[in-house]
Motif scaffolding. Structure first.
Motif, PDB file in Angstrom:
ATOM      1  N   LEU A   1      63.870  41.658  55.867  1.00 33.56           N
ATOM      2  CA  LEU A   1      63.863  42.279  54.542  1.00 33.56           C
ATOM      3  C   LEU A   1      64.529  43.653  54.604  1.00 33.56           C
ATOM      4  CD1 LEU A   1      60.276  41.416  53.237  1.00 33.56           C
ATOM      5  CD2 LEU A   1      62.438  40.522  52.344  1.00 33.56           C
ATOM      6  N   PRO A   2      65.397  43.968  53.645  1.00 31.75           N
ATOM      7  CA  PRO A   2      66.041  45.289  53.650  1.00 31.75           C
ATOM      8  C   PRO A   2      65.048  46.376  53.270  1.00 31.75           C
ATOM      9  CG  PRO A   2      66.646  44.058  51.672  1.00 31.75           C
ATOM     10  CD  PRO A   2      65.856  43.113  52.537  1.00 31.75           C
ATOM     11  N   ASP A   3      65.356  47.624  53.625  1.00 31.15           N
ATOM     12  CA  ASP A   3      64.443  48.739  53.360  1.00 31.15           C
ATOM     13  C   ASP A   3      64.173  48.920  51.874  1.00 31.15           C
ATOM     14  OD1 ASP A   3      65.675  50.833  56.084  1.00 31.15           O
ATOM     15  OD2 ASP A   3      64.141  49.261  56.027  1.00 31.15           O
ATOM     16  N   TRP A   4      65.219  48.742  51.048  1.00 33.15           N
ATOM     17  CA  TRP A   4      65.013  48.967  49.609  1.00 33.15           C
ATOM     18  C   TRP A   4      63.998  47.973  49.042  1.00 33.15           C
ATOM     19  CZ3 TRP A   4      65.909  44.879  46.408  1.00 33.15           C
ATOM     20  CH2 TRP A   4      66.799  43.889  46.815  1.00 33.15           C
ATOM     21  N   PHE A   5      63.972  46.744  49.593  1.00 32.49           N
ATOM     22  CA  PHE A   5      63.011  45.760  49.091  1.00 32.49           C
ATOM     23  C   PHE A   5      61.599  46.077  49.599  1.00 32.49           C
ATOM     24  CE2 PHE A   5      60.806  41.685  48.891  1.00 32.49           C
ATOM     25  CZ  PHE A   5      61.127  41.287  47.600  1.00 32.49           C
ATOM     26  N   LYS A   6      61.498  46.555  50.847  1.00 28.77           N
ATOM     27  CA  LYS A   6      60.191  46.970  51.358  1.00 28.77           C
ATOM     28  C   LYS A   6      59.633  48.124  50.539  1.00 28.77           C
ATOM     29  CE  LYS A   6      61.125  45.544  56.131  1.00 28.77           C
ATOM     30  NZ  LYS A   6      61.350  45.988  57.523  1.00 28.77           N
ATOM     31  N   ASN A   7      60.533  48.996  50.042  1.00 27.84           N
ATOM     32  CA  ASN A   7      60.087  50.092  49.188  1.00 27.84           C
ATOM     33  C   ASN A   7      59.510  49.574  47.871  1.00 27.84           C
ATOM     34  OD1 ASN A   7      60.915  51.954  51.088  1.00 27.84           O
ATOM     35  ND2 ASN A   7      62.917  52.280  50.161  1.00 27.84           N
ATOM     36  N   VAL A   8      60.121  48.503  47.351  1.00 31.01           N
ATOM     37  CA  VAL A   8      59.586  47.878  46.133  1.00 31.01           C
ATOM     38  C   VAL A   8      58.149  47.416  46.375  1.00 31.01           C
ATOM     39  CG1 VAL A   8      59.803  45.871  44.594  1.00 31.01           C
ATOM     40  CG2 VAL A   8      61.835  47.176  45.232  1.00 31.01           C
ATOM     41  N   LEU A   9      57.918  46.764  47.511  1.00 27.36           N
ATOM     42  CA  LEU A   9      56.571  46.269  47.835  1.00 27.36           C
ATOM     43  C   LEU A   9      55.606  47.413  48.106  1.00 27.36           C
ATOM     44  CD1 LEU A   9      57.391  43.234  50.184  1.00 27.36           C
ATOM     45  CD2 LEU A   9      57.124  43.272  47.707  1.00 27.36           C
ATOM     46  N   SER A  10      56.115  48.495  48.687  1.00 24.56           N
ATOM     47  CA  SER A  10      55.242  49.642  48.979  1.00 24.56           C
ATOM     48  C   SER A  10      54.784  50.328  47.699  1.00 24.56           C
ATOM     49  CB  SER A  10      55.972  50.644  49.871  1.00 24.56           C
ATOM     50  OG  SER A  10      56.261  50.068  51.120  1.00 24.56           O
ATOM     51  N   GLU A  11      55.660  50.362  46.701  1.00 24.82           N
ATOM     52  CA  GLU A  11      55.299  51.009  45.443  1.00 24.82           C
ATOM     53  C   GLU A  11      54.246  50.214  44.688  1.00 24.82           C
ATOM     54  OE1 GLU A  11      59.016  51.466  43.483  1.00 24.82           O
ATOM     55  OE2 GLU A  11      59.730  53.021  44.869  1.00 24.82           O
ATOM     56  N   GLY A  12      54.236  48.895  44.876  1.00 26.63           N
ATOM     57  CA  GLY A  12      53.204  48.076  44.244  1.00 26.63           C
ATOM     58  C   GLY A  12      53.738  47.151  43.173  1.00 26.63           C
ATOM     59  N   VAL A  13      53.670  45.837  43.420  1.00 24.49           N
ATOM     60  CA  VAL A  13      54.074  44.808  42.468  1.00 24.49           C
ATOM     61  C   VAL A  13      53.087  43.645  42.589  1.00 24.49           C
ATOM     62  CG1 VAL A  13      56.545  45.364  42.449  1.00 24.49           C
ATOM     63  CG2 VAL A  13      55.643  43.831  44.205  1.00 24.49           C
ATOM     64  N   THR A  14      53.272  42.635  41.743  1.00 24.97           N
ATOM     65  CA  THR A  14      52.522  41.396  41.920  1.00 24.97           C
ATOM     66  C   THR A  14      53.384  40.435  42.721  1.00 24.97           C
ATOM     67  OG1 THR A  14      53.330  40.566  39.797  1.00 24.97           O
ATOM     68  CG2 THR A  14      51.178  41.684  39.813  1.00 24.97           C
ATOM     69  N   PHE A  15      52.790  39.740  43.660  1.00 25.09           N
ATOM     70  CA  PHE A  15      53.547  38.975  44.656  1.00 25.09           C
ATOM     71  C   PHE A  15      52.881  37.623  44.858  1.00 25.09           C
ATOM     72  CE2 PHE A  15      56.305  39.298  48.540  1.00 25.09           C
ATOM     73  CZ  PHE A  15      55.899  38.139  49.188  1.00 25.09           C
ATOM     74  N   ALA A  16      53.637  36.542  44.683  1.00 19.67           N
ATOM     75  CA  ALA A  16      53.120  35.190  44.900  1.00 19.67           C
ATOM     76  C   ALA A  16      53.724  34.604  46.170  1.00 19.67           C
ATOM     77  CB  ALA A  16      53.450  34.298  43.709  1.00 19.67           C
ATOM     78  N   ASP A  17      52.867  34.167  47.091  1.00 20.19           N
ATOM     79  CA  ASP A  17      53.299  33.496  48.316  1.00 20.19           C
ATOM     80  C   ASP A  17      53.128  31.995  48.078  1.00 20.19           C
ATOM     81  OD1 ASP A  17      52.093  33.509  51.788  1.00 20.19           O
ATOM     82  OD2 ASP A  17      53.874  32.653  50.854  1.00 20.19           O
ATOM     83  N   VAL A  18      54.214  31.325  47.701  1.00 19.56           N
ATOM     84  CA  VAL A  18      54.153  29.912  47.309  1.00 19.56           C
ATOM     85  C   VAL A  18      54.311  29.044  48.554  1.00 19.56           C
ATOM     86  CG1 VAL A  18      55.200  28.113  45.908  1.00 19.56           C
ATOM     87  CG2 VAL A  18      55.083  30.447  45.040  1.00 19.56           C
ATOM     88  N   GLY A  19      53.343  28.127  48.750  1.00 17.15           N
ATOM     89  CA  GLY A  19      53.297  27.336  49.970  1.00 17.15           C
ATOM     90  C   GLY A  19      52.655  28.148  51.080  1.00 17.15           C
ATOM     91  N   CYS A  20      51.543  28.799  50.761  1.00 17.98           N
ATOM     92  CA  CYS A  20      50.925  29.782  51.658  1.00 17.98           C
ATOM     93  C   CYS A  20      50.158  29.144  52.808  1.00 17.98           C
ATOM     94  CB  CYS A  20      50.002  30.709  50.872  1.00 17.98           C
ATOM     95  SG  CYS A  20      48.533  29.882  50.216  1.00 17.98           S
ATOM     96  N   ALA A  21      49.963  27.796  52.777  1.00 21.07           N
ATOM     97  CA  ALA A  21      49.164  27.112  53.813  1.00 21.07           C
ATOM     98  C   ALA A  21      47.763  27.721  53.866  1.00 21.07           C
ATOM     99  CB  ALA A  21      49.868  27.163  55.161  1.00 21.07           C
ATOM    100  N   GLU A  22      47.324  28.168  55.039  1.00 27.84           N
ATOM    101  CA  GLU A  22      45.964  28.702  55.170  1.00 27.84           C
ATOM    102  C   GLU A  22      45.889  30.220  54.980  1.00 27.84           C
ATOM    103  OE1 GLU A  22      44.367  25.136  58.113  1.00 27.84           O
ATOM    104  OE2 GLU A  22      44.376  27.195  58.853  1.00 27.84           O
ATOM    105  N   GLY A  23      46.930  30.779  54.359  1.00 24.49           N
ATOM    106  CA  GLY A  23      46.877  32.161  53.911  1.00 24.49           C
ATOM    107  C   GLY A  23      47.171  33.212  54.949  1.00 24.49           C
ATOM    108  N   ASP A  24      47.632  32.837  56.144  1.00 23.63           N
ATOM    109  CA  ASP A  24      47.821  33.820  57.211  1.00 23.63           C
ATOM    110  C   ASP A  24      48.926  34.823  56.901  1.00 23.63           C
ATOM    111  OD1 ASP A  24      47.104  30.980  58.854  1.00 23.63           O
ATOM    112  OD2 ASP A  24      45.914  32.739  59.364  1.00 23.63           O
ATOM    113  N   CYS A  25      50.029  34.324  56.324  1.00 24.18           N
ATOM    114  CA  CYS A  25      51.138  35.225  55.999  1.00 24.18           C
ATOM    115  C   CYS A  25      50.784  36.096  54.795  1.00 24.18           C
ATOM    116  CB  CYS A  25      52.409  34.415  55.724  1.00 24.18           C
ATOM    117  SG  CYS A  25      53.883  35.434  55.564  1.00 24.18           S
TER     118      CYS A  25
END
Length: 777
Positions: free
Chosen positions: A41-65
């Motif tokens: 992941l590029p730094d600019w995208f990690k900054n988006v996640l650091s600032e706070g968004v809603t995030f869906a992990d589709v196909g999460c299996a047992e939730g480890d990731c």
């Protein structure tokens, strides 16, 4: 299984998660791909996640990731989605604090800022139908991580992805980032091929569609650097040549041994036939034959191993040559294309002509965030100093103030102490206690708090959070490390390092150049933490470099001293400790009382780390109704606690401040540390053991053998039932307020621990010096 259910059907995956998902390392593989995603992941995208968004992990299996990401980006709201009921049920058990939804992607109508899918699309015959659904529930970004160019597909994979499959603009989204990753260059057991990460961003309304292009048009930005390939190829060719030469020597040696063996066997055979009784000479011949046969077998094994390795490198060499040829061809095709020539001129003008560059950046802000945001940005640039100048000013002011304290004799030294935690006076943790000790000793402390990225906010930054203790964010410290020169006049400067990350390894060399004495404090087995999905920053080579390059090394436990003894022989063990004022000076030996009832109370306080806490052992205790168990702590799964609440003799209290622990412990008979045996647990030196002994408890321990040497501490093995062992410990007399316990407690206070650490003079470099001097004299 494939005979029972259609591959990749809901029933198929429910059965997989119920039967062999864990045994086939499914959870570890999920975390492995999660780690790759973070790297890509590029730094600019990690900054988006650091600032706070809603995030869906589709196909999460047992939730480890999902859980792994949530720890890295705590401001983002994560939701795991999977159509398998079994997977979601387990995910909720493992990570009760996370949100999980069991549903088919087509039935989801909620939107998320970011939609992420890791290694799921390849399981569908029509994966682009699924991608459209990912776009449908995404309001901003869609991120996919998939097996790439998998021409020999795994049995559960139904589609092979290549560059041509990904349009740069698709279904209202545009590719803003794409990168491929060759997993074969890293040692792993989960995936040997390539992975491709693609980030799509939703287009604004009424945006006109551009001419159709695919990732194939941008292949040069996705493949590995050609010069790196040549270096790797050259390295393999050199090793290949060396192996071939070694192989020839082995073959010559092997043939010689075979011929010698034949001669000896023939000679012995003759002697045995002509003589009925073995004499000393025949015995010597037989021993020689046995020795030759052993040597022969060893040589054959070495020869086979050498051939296998040679075959492997031959294949690698052929693959790299073929890959190089393919890349050369593609690069030439791209460079000769009109789109490459035009785009090269376009980017040269856009990124280098000053007016055009600033206009482009402004239009991009206007497009993404609106005209008002553009105006605010222009105002900020005009009226405010740059963030870097602001940070420099903060650091310059802070360091100048510390220097003034030294000139006024208010401090007599300066210590740099990294920490994974923000400073909290009441938190009983080694680095925080070291900072408090240093403060009492009139040292100024730069308490450098870990950050996952530059935008992570650290409360209390550049402030005095405790007398003489100043809190600084990691990146501000490392990026302005030259500013330490402002305090060069201060004598007695030390850096007590404990996080073997890339940032601190780089900082170490400059800190030494500036005249600081350096200590590396091995607080945990970071390598083992990294293996269970924690300490993502860990690098084994960097830790070994730090151990070699610092002035002195201390370790928190004997197993950690032993682990790195091959690097240095002067590593001393300085364990954890306790502060009596934190626990209550009047609470010493508070649990020593006469229990007149028939029940035995066993207690535990601290973090309930799932990686090593033995809940099965606790449940075995509870099956005896006369043994009562109280748990004070946090970090346990809700399902685990609920399972134990069915026992009337179990009580879960939750978090308790250290100053209030005595209220519970005064009613305990035994303290326990029930850890599963592993390299992770064997290396720890739990702070609670010192506190248990301070309160006067007997202690039962599992999984940490070196604690058996502590007073009133008994190591449990499974030779007898745990309930019987508890009864035995309860009935045995305790070592009362005698010399052994008092001496142990006096030596184990935090002040004594840190005094020993500060006074320790390493002999690592002086040993080398004296050896060289003696040799030359």
């Amino acid at each position: 299984m494939e005979n029972e259910f259609t591959v990749n059907s809901k029933e198929y995956w429910d059965t997989r998660f119920e039967t062999n998902w864990d045994s086939y390392s499914g959870r570890e593989q999920t975390l492995y791909f999660g780690g790759i995603a973070i790297e890509m992941l590029p730094d600019w995208f990690k900054n988006v996640l650091s600032e706070g968004v809603t995030f869906a992990d589709v196909g999460c299996a047992e939730g480890d990731c999902t859980n792994f990401f949530s720890k890295l980006f705590p401001n983002t709201d994560f939701t795991g989605i999977d159509f398998s009921e079994s997977a979601i049920r387990k995910a909720k058990e493992y990570y009760p604090e996370q949100t999980f939804i069991q549903a088919d992607i087509k039935s989801i109508d909620k939107k998320f800022d970011v939609v992420f899918s890791s290694n799921t699309l390849e399981h569908f015959i029509n994966p682009f139908d699924i991608i459209r659904d990912l776009f449908r529930i995404s309001s901003q970004y869609t991120v996919v991580l998939i097996p790439f160019q998998e021409y020999e597909r795994f049995s559960e994979h139904f589609h092979t992805f290549d560059y041509k499959d990904f349009n740069v603009e698709y279904n209202g989204f545009t590719v803003v980032y794409a990168q491929e990753y060759d997993c074969s260059i890293k040692e792993n057991i989960f995936w040997a091929g390539k992975q491709l990460l693609v980030i799509y961003e939703r287009n604004q309304e009424n945006q006109k569609r551009k001419k159709d292009v695919t990732l194939k048009d941008y292949i040069n930005s996705l493949t590995y650097n050609y010069s790196d390939l040549k270096k790797e190829l050259k390295g393999i060719q050199l090793e290949n040549t060396s192996l071939k030469e070694n192989n020839k020597k082995l073959e010559i040696n092997l043939n010689h041994l075979i011929e010698t063996n034949k001669e000896q066997l023939a000679l012995i055979h003759t002697n045995i036939i002509n003589t009925d009784k073995l004499n000393d000479e025949k015995i010597r011949y037989i021993e020689q034959v046995n020795s030759l046969e052993n040597e022969l077998n060893t040589s054959i094994s070495q020869n086979l191993a050498s051939k296998e390795k040679l075959d492997f490198f031959d294949k690698q060499e052929k693959w790299l040559i073929a890959e190089k040829y393919r890349l050369d061809t593609e690069i030439n095709e791209i460079k000769s294309s009109n789109i490459y020539k035009i785009s090269r001129k376009y980017y040269k003008i856009r990124d280098n002509v000053p007016i055009v560059k600033h206009v482009y950046k402004g239009l991009r802000i206007w497009k993404r965030h609106g005209f008002y945001a553009l105006c605010r940005q222009i105002k900020h640039k005009i009226t405010k100093p740059t963030p870097q100048n602001k940070v420099n000013k903060n650091i310059e002011t802070l360091y100048s103030n510390i220097n003034e304290k030294y000139q006024e004799n208010k401090i007599n030294g300066l210590f740099i102490i990294p920490s994974a935690f923000e400073f909290d006076e009441l938190y009983n943790q080694r680095t925080i206690n070291l900072a408090k000790y240093s403060s009492k000793d009139n040292k100024a402390v730069l308490f450098v708090v870990w950050q996952w990225n530059k935008n992570e906010i650290i409360p209390g930054a550049f402030k005095e959070v405790y007398p003489n203790v100043f809190q600084i964010p990691l990146f501000e410290f490392t990026e302005n490390i030259e500013k330490l020169q402002l305090m060069n006049e201060i004598s007695n400067r030390k850096a007590i390092l404990n996080i073997p990350s890339e940032q601190w390894n780089t900082a170490l060399y400059r800190i030494k150049e500036l005249g600081y004495s350096t200590i590396y404090d091995i607080m945990d087995d970071w390598e083992e933490f990294n293996k269970v999905g924690q300490a993502a920053w860990y690098n084994k080579q960097l830790e070994e470099e730090m151990i070699i390059n610092v002035d002195s090394v201390v370790a928190v436990s004997p197993p950690l001293s032993e682990k790195f003894s091959f690097l240095r022989t002067d590593i001393i063990c300085i364990g954890n400790g306790y502060y009596d004022d934190l626990l209550g000076e009047n609470n010493k030996y508070i649990s020593r009382k006469n229990n007149t009832s028939n029940k035995i109370t066993v207690g535990y306080f601290g973090h309930l780390t799932e990686s090593w806490f033995d809940w099965q052992l606790v449940e075995s205790m509870l099956k005896n109704e006369k043994i009562f168990v109280e748990i004070i702590g946090y970090g346990a799964k809700e399902a685990t606690i609920n399972n134990l609440k069915k026992y009337s003799n179990f009580k879960y209290i939750g978090k308790v401040e250290p100053k209030n622990l005595y209220k519970y412990i005064q009613n305990w008979d035994i303290g326990m540390i029930p850890f599963k045996k592993s390299k992770l647990s064997e290396a720890v030196d739990p702070i609670k053991i010192y506190e248990y002994i301070y309160f006067g408890l007997k202690v039962v321990v599992t999984g940490i053998p070196h604690l058996e040497l502590f007073p009133n501490t008994l190591l449990y093995s499974d030779e007898i039932p745990i309930a019987d062992f508890i009864y035995k410990v309860y009935k045995d007399p305790i070592e009362n307020n005698d010399l052994v316990v008092e001496t142990f407690l006096n030596e184990s206070s935090w002040d004594q621990r840190f005094k020993k650490m500060m006074e320790y003079k390493n002999i690592y470099n002086t040993e080398i010096y004296h050896y060289e001097t003696a040799k030359n004299s």
